[in-house]
Enzyme design. Structure first.
Site, PDB file in Angstrom:
ATOM      1  N   LYS A 182      40.206  32.863  39.697  1.00  0.00           N
ATOM      2  CA  LYS A 182      39.274  31.994  38.971  1.00  0.00           C
ATOM      3  C   LYS A 182      39.943  30.646  38.697  1.00  0.00           C
ATOM      4  CE  LYS A 182      36.664  35.830  37.134  1.00  0.00           C
ATOM      5  NZ  LYS A 182      36.650  36.947  36.200  1.00  0.00           N
TER       6      LYS A 182
ATOM      7  N   ASP B 297      29.632  33.803  31.483  1.00  0.00           N
ATOM      8  CA  ASP B 297      29.456  35.145  32.059  1.00  0.00           C
ATOM      9  C   ASP B 297      27.998  35.605  31.939  1.00  0.00           C
ATOM     10  OD1 ASP B 297      31.549  36.604  33.234  1.00  0.00           O
ATOM     11  OD2 ASP B 297      32.526  36.958  31.302  1.00  0.00           O
TER      12      ASP B 297
ATOM     13  N   GLN C 275      38.181  38.364  30.250  1.00  0.00           N
ATOM     14  CA  GLN C 275      38.177  39.305  31.376  1.00  0.00           C
ATOM     15  C   GLN C 275      38.044  40.745  30.884  1.00  0.00           C
ATOM     16  OE1 GLN C 275      38.181  38.308  34.592  1.00  0.00           O
ATOM     17  NE2 GLN C 275      38.111  40.402  35.353  1.00  0.00           N
TER      18      GLN C 275
END
Ligand code: GUN
Length: 299
Positions: free
Chosen positions: A52, A119, A96
């Site tokens: 990422k 997200d 995460q």
């Protein structure tokens, strides 16, 4: 038969974003910033987080990776999130998953400002998505990436029967909802299968579009697929492979070779859905940046 090339589409999207980021740099002398928090040392998560950050750099965005030890308290994590919520240079915040078992994932999701929830996990974003206000929310990156693949390959979805296998909050549930939407022309009839579904092959054989997101290697066999169906494979399963240096290889939820012989289009693993997730994360971060700049313009 079309092999849906997620690597190529993801690279196209990243190039588009790179151009837009550069234009922003010139126009307002600012670029989007993504903050990624990782708690603990799960090796797969470490690889995802590194990728990422690398992708942000490739397209000229700022990124900040915050690595916290596995024993970090929930209080400490929530306080880190609060600082990022208040940091004007951070436009997207991602924590995460999975998180260590002493941390409540729901509390973490709730702590992230919906405006920075790239997200698309916060109930405010999920709620707007379910209501069909797709321009007013962040869409969870993997389902969003699948929508983009279907659109860029001009795959007709209107009136088709889409069968989604899996009901996770990250993929199955948002995917089923998105395929149902009248907006953006998905407009499918949707069936969702899961671990308690009794007649799965009978249902999957009715699918014009089959989206497998269960996390079980090669669960979807040729016998479960209608000839001519479009197959989207979200699975990323490690199976032993002594011929590889790592001792394993990645396979999807679909038994690729035989299924690809009867499908009209299929995503490979790797190189299908996987690369799209990061591309859409970057796109969501760019969207957040644009909103912070007071512009409703999207790409
Ligand atoms: N772990 C695996 N996939 C994801 C994702 O899309 N977002 C976050 N936050 N964690 C993940």
């Amino acid at each position: 038969m079309t092999i849906i090339d997620g690597k190529k589409i993801s690279s196209d999207i990243k190039q588009e974003l790179k151009n837009s980021v550069e234009a922003c740099r010139q126009k307002v002398n600012a670029v989007p910033g993504l903050a990624v928090i990782i708690v603990g040392e799960d090796p797969a998560s470490q690889v995802y987080v590194r990728n990422k950050a690398k992708s942000c750099k490739e397209i000229g965005m700022n990124s900040k990776v915050i690595e916290l030890p596995a024993e970090t308290s929930q209080e400490e994590l929530l306080s880190r999130i609060e600082s990022l919520n208040n940091d004007p240079e951070v436009h997207g915040i991602l924590v995460q998953q999975p998180l260590p078992s002493h941390i409540d994932e729901y509390a973490v999701t709730m702590a992230i400002s919906p405006a920075k929830d790239v997200d698309g996990f916060h109930p405010e974003n999920v709620g707007q998505m379910v209501l069909g206000n797709l321009d007013n929310c962040y869409i969870s990156c993997t389902p969003y990436g699948i929508l983009e693949l279907l659109a860029r390959y001009n795959i007709e979805t209107k009136g088709k029967h889409c069968v989604v296998i899996g009901r996770s909050n990250i993929v199955g549930k948002p995917m089923a909802n998105l395929m149902l939407q009248k907006l953006r022309e998905t407009n499918c009839t949707v069936t969702v299968c899961h671990s308690a579904t009794q007649n799965m092959p009978e249902l999957t054989r009715q699918a014009d579009i089959l989206i497998a997101a269960i996390g079980r290697a090669h669960l979807i066999t040729k016998e479960m697929v209608k000839p001519g169906a479009v197959i989207i494979d979200v699975g990323m399963n490690r199976i032993e492979d002594a011929s590889r240096k790592s001792g394993y290889r990645l396979v999807g939820d679909v038994d690729y070779e035989p299924v690809s012989k009867i499908a009209s289009a299929i995503t490979p693993v790797p190189g299908g859905v996987g690369p799209m997730t990061i591309a859409m994360l970057l796109k969501n971060t760019f969207q957040s940046f644009m909103q912070a700049q007071g512009s409703a313009d999207s790409l």
